[in-house]
Design an enzyme around this catalytic site. Structure first.
Site, PDB file in Angstrom:
ATOM      1  N   LYS A 181      44.964  49.220  40.288  1.00 28.74           N
ATOM      2  CA  LYS A 181      46.230  48.750  39.711  1.00 28.74           C
ATOM      3  C   LYS A 181      46.755  49.731  38.682  1.00 28.74           C
ATOM      4  O   LYS A 181      47.947  49.924  38.544  1.00 28.74           O
ATOM      5  CB  LYS A 181      45.997  47.428  38.981  1.00 28.74           C
ATOM      6  CG  LYS A 181      45.702  46.318  39.919  1.00 28.74           C
ATOM      7  CD  LYS A 181      45.300  45.058  39.177  1.00 28.74           C
ATOM      8  CE  LYS A 181      44.948  44.016  40.199  1.00 28.74           C
ATOM      9  NZ  LYS A 181      43.906  43.110  39.853  1.00 28.74           N
ATOM     10  N   LYS A 233      38.996  54.868  44.418  1.00 25.84           N
ATOM     11  CA  LYS A 233      39.634  53.747  45.128  1.00 25.84           C
ATOM     12  C   LYS A 233      41.041  53.480  44.594  1.00 25.84           C
ATOM     13  O   LYS A 233      41.346  53.812  43.436  1.00 25.84           O
ATOM     14  CB  LYS A 233      38.767  52.500  45.031  1.00 25.84           C
ATOM     15  CG  LYS A 233      38.721  51.896  43.658  1.00 25.84           C
ATOM     16  CD  LYS A 233      38.139  50.479  43.663  1.00 25.84           C
ATOM     17  CE  LYS A 233      38.103  49.980  42.234  1.00 25.84           C
ATOM     18  NZ  LYS A 233      38.004  48.574  42.047  1.00 25.84           N
ATOM     19  N   LYS A 255      33.095  49.742  32.065  1.00 30.52           N
ATOM     20  CA  LYS A 255      34.016  49.309  30.997  1.00 30.52           C
ATOM     21  C   LYS A 255      33.525  49.814  29.632  1.00 30.52           C
ATOM     22  O   LYS A 255      34.327  50.223  28.787  1.00 30.52           O
ATOM     23  CB  LYS A 255      34.131  47.774  30.958  1.00 30.52           C
ATOM     24  CG  LYS A 255      34.831  47.166  32.169  1.00 30.52           C
ATOM     25  CD  LYS A 255      36.307  47.352  32.067  1.00 30.52           C
ATOM     26  CE  LYS A 255      37.170  46.835  33.190  1.00 30.52           C
ATOM     27  NZ  LYS A 255      36.656  46.551  34.472  1.00 30.52           N
TER      28      LYS A 255
HETATM   29  P1  TYM Z   1      40.505  42.526  41.543  1.00 22.06           P
HETATM   30  O1  TYM Z   1      41.539  41.727  40.838  1.00 22.06           O
HETATM   31  O2  TYM Z   1      40.185  43.885  41.010  1.00 22.06           O
HETATM   32  O3  TYM Z   1      40.893  42.710  43.067  1.00 22.06           O
HETATM   33  C1  TYM Z   1      41.194  41.601  43.912  1.00 22.06           C
HETATM   34  C2  TYM Z   1      40.617  41.840  45.288  1.00 22.06           C
HETATM   35  O4  TYM Z   1      41.083  43.071  45.838  1.00 22.06           O
HETATM   36  C3  TYM Z   1      39.974  43.864  46.223  1.00 22.06           C
HETATM   37  N1  TYM Z   1      40.270  45.294  45.991  1.00 22.06           N
HETATM   38  C4  TYM Z   1      40.069  46.248  46.900  1.00 22.06           C
HETATM   39  N2  TYM Z   1      39.565  46.185  48.143  1.00 22.06           N
HETATM   40  C5  TYM Z   1      39.514  47.356  48.839  1.00 22.06           C
HETATM   41  N3  TYM Z   1      39.934  48.550  48.337  1.00 22.06           N
HETATM   42  C6  TYM Z   1      40.438  48.642  47.087  1.00 22.06           C
HETATM   43  N4  TYM Z   1      40.877  49.817  46.624  1.00 22.06           N
HETATM   44  C7  TYM Z   1      40.515  47.460  46.303  1.00 22.06           C
HETATM   45  N5  TYM Z   1      40.949  47.185  45.050  1.00 22.06           N
HETATM   46  C8  TYM Z   1      40.787  45.847  44.874  1.00 22.06           C
HETATM   47  C9  TYM Z   1      38.818  43.427  45.348  1.00 22.06           C
HETATM   48  O5  TYM Z   1      37.574  43.739  45.964  1.00 22.06           O
HETATM   49  C10 TYM Z   1      39.084  41.940  45.261  1.00 22.06           C
HETATM   50  O6  TYM Z   1      38.566  41.300  46.408  1.00 22.06           O
HETATM   51  N6  TYM Z   1      36.382  40.295  39.864  1.00 22.06           N
HETATM   52  C11 TYM Z   1      37.486  40.186  40.818  1.00 22.06           C
HETATM   53  C12 TYM Z   1      38.342  38.934  40.629  1.00 22.06           C
HETATM   54  C13 TYM Z   1      37.551  37.688  40.781  1.00 22.06           C
HETATM   55  C14 TYM Z   1      37.028  37.152  41.989  1.00 22.06           C
HETATM   56  C15 TYM Z   1      36.341  35.974  41.622  1.00 22.06           C
HETATM   57  C16 TYM Z   1      37.092  37.571  43.324  1.00 22.06           C
HETATM   58  C17 TYM Z   1      37.180  36.859  39.756  1.00 22.06           C
HETATM   59  N7  TYM Z   1      36.461  35.825  40.280  1.00 22.06           N
HETATM   60  C18 TYM Z   1      35.702  35.168  42.585  1.00 22.06           C
HETATM   61  C19 TYM Z   1      36.464  36.770  44.275  1.00 22.06           C
HETATM   62  C20 TYM Z   1      35.773  35.600  43.906  1.00 22.06           C
HETATM   63  C21 TYM Z   1      38.368  41.386  40.617  1.00 22.06           C
HETATM   64  O7  TYM Z   1      38.411  41.974  39.569  1.00 22.06           O
HETATM   65  O8  TYM Z   1      39.181  41.665  41.687  1.00 22.06           O
END
Ligand code: TYM
Length: 329
Positions: free
Chosen positions: A197, A194, A111
């Protein structure tokens, strides 16, 4: 009973990476464990502080998660900011989180590189708030994709440190979980990296069949194998990784054989891939439309979820305050 927690930031729409990285696993576990699912709207403020869009984004993600199979009758689904106890736990955990280890986190460094003009304190403490999300319910398992592995490592470290400092065995060592197998990384359609969004390389669960076909037909490949049994280039390996997630094993085997014998036609591979993605996405998309227009239902789900999540959070905070010596007069 084991406790499971998973979450997603409230930015953008849900894509196949979210689905196969975390959601599908969560949906499968929800009947066998005590499951919490939340939408991380506080976390989204670290990068997307837009008051005119925050609520709409939360509603979109909520509708998509419900459409994809989270059952509010069995799992607790809530909005992070409806349970502000998480902010107190994050504050308390931050007293034992070292600035150096936070600065070394890959997501923070990334970031800083991408947005040097907005290196805010919320970004630095992002993993602390995430640890608080997880430890608030003392979760044993956390369904996530591979990209969250380092954050989970930090969560475990904070939990261990807390237990050591206060001489207790209170927080569990929460493990990232994917059907008991390796964590997955669903790649994008642009040949590298990967699925994300905002990368413009994803298939969203709200995409129409036509949009899915168009996106897949435009996916990056290469000029094709020239020798039998040659290794995959990165873009082709990525296509097969997505195929592994959505297609029947026999379909994957068929195209791998075609590749190995240099008979593969990428047009045929992509057509099949698009149809298999549509098979996963179309039923979810149809439910998204119905659910997102039902405000009364969404209100009930989050009100009920917030009440259940707050009860669990209050128990943890009462214990943590006690352990840390914050006693009532
Ligand atoms: P976020 O919002 O980026 O994504 C949500 C979930 O989707 C998974 N993910 C993926 N898995 C496989 N391949 C991909 N290309 C891919 N893109 C996204 C992420 O691994 C995630 O499981 N920091 C977290 C949000 C969060 C969170 C938490 C998750 C905040 N607190 C506590 C679990 C537990 C995040 O930014 O995920």
């Amino acid at each position: 009973m084991k406790r499971v927690l998973s979450g997603i930031r409230s930015t953008g729409q849900l894509h196949l990476g979210n689905y196969f990285g975390a959601l599908k696993n969560f949906v499968t576990m929800q009947h066998d464990a005590e499951c919490f699912f939340f939408i991380a709207d506080y976390h989204s403020l670290t990068t997307h502080p837009d008051p005119t869009r925050l609520h709409g984004n939360v509603k979109q993600i909520l509708s998509e998660y419900l459409a994809a199979g989270i059952d509010p009758q069995v799992a607790t689904i809530y909005i992070q900011s409806d349970v502000p106890q998480v902010a107190e736990l994050s504050l308390l955990l931050s007293m034992h989180a070292y600035v150096g280890e936070l600065e070394r986190t890959a997501s923070f460094k990334d970031k800083v590189r991408k947005n040097p003009e907005n290196v805010n304190a919320g970004l630095l403490t992002y993993p602390v708030l995430m640890a608080a999300d997880i430890l608030l319910h003392r979760a044993d398992y956390v369904p996530v994709g591979k990209d969250q592995e380092q954050h989970l490592e930090l969560t475990r470290r904070f939990a261990r440190r807390f237990n050591q400092i206060y001489g207790v065995d209170y927080f569990p060592e929460s493990v990232p979980y994917n059907f008991g197998r390796e964590l997955v990384k669903i790649p994008g359609l642009d040949g590298t990296g990967k699925m994300g969004k905002s990368e413009g390389n994803g298939i969203f669960l709200s995409d129409s069949d036509e949009v899915i076909r168009k996106k897949v037909m435009k996916a990056v490949t290469d000029s094709g194998p020239t020798e039998p049994n040659s290794p995959f280039s990165e873009p082709v390996a990525n296509i097969f990784t997505i195929m592994d997630a959505v297609s029947e094993p026999s379909t994957v085997a068929y195209f791998k054989e075609k590749y190995a014998s240099c008979e593969i036609r990428y047009g045929e591979l992509k057509k099949q891939l698009a149809e298999d993605i549509i098979r996963t996405v179309a039923p979810i998309r149809e439910r998204i439309e119905a659910i997102s227009s039902n405000d009364k239902y969404l209100h009930e789900v989050v009100t009920d979820g917030a009440a259940k999540a707050r009860r669990s959070a209050d128990r943890t905070l009462a214990d943590v305050r006690e352990i840390m010596g914050i006693h009532p007069f």
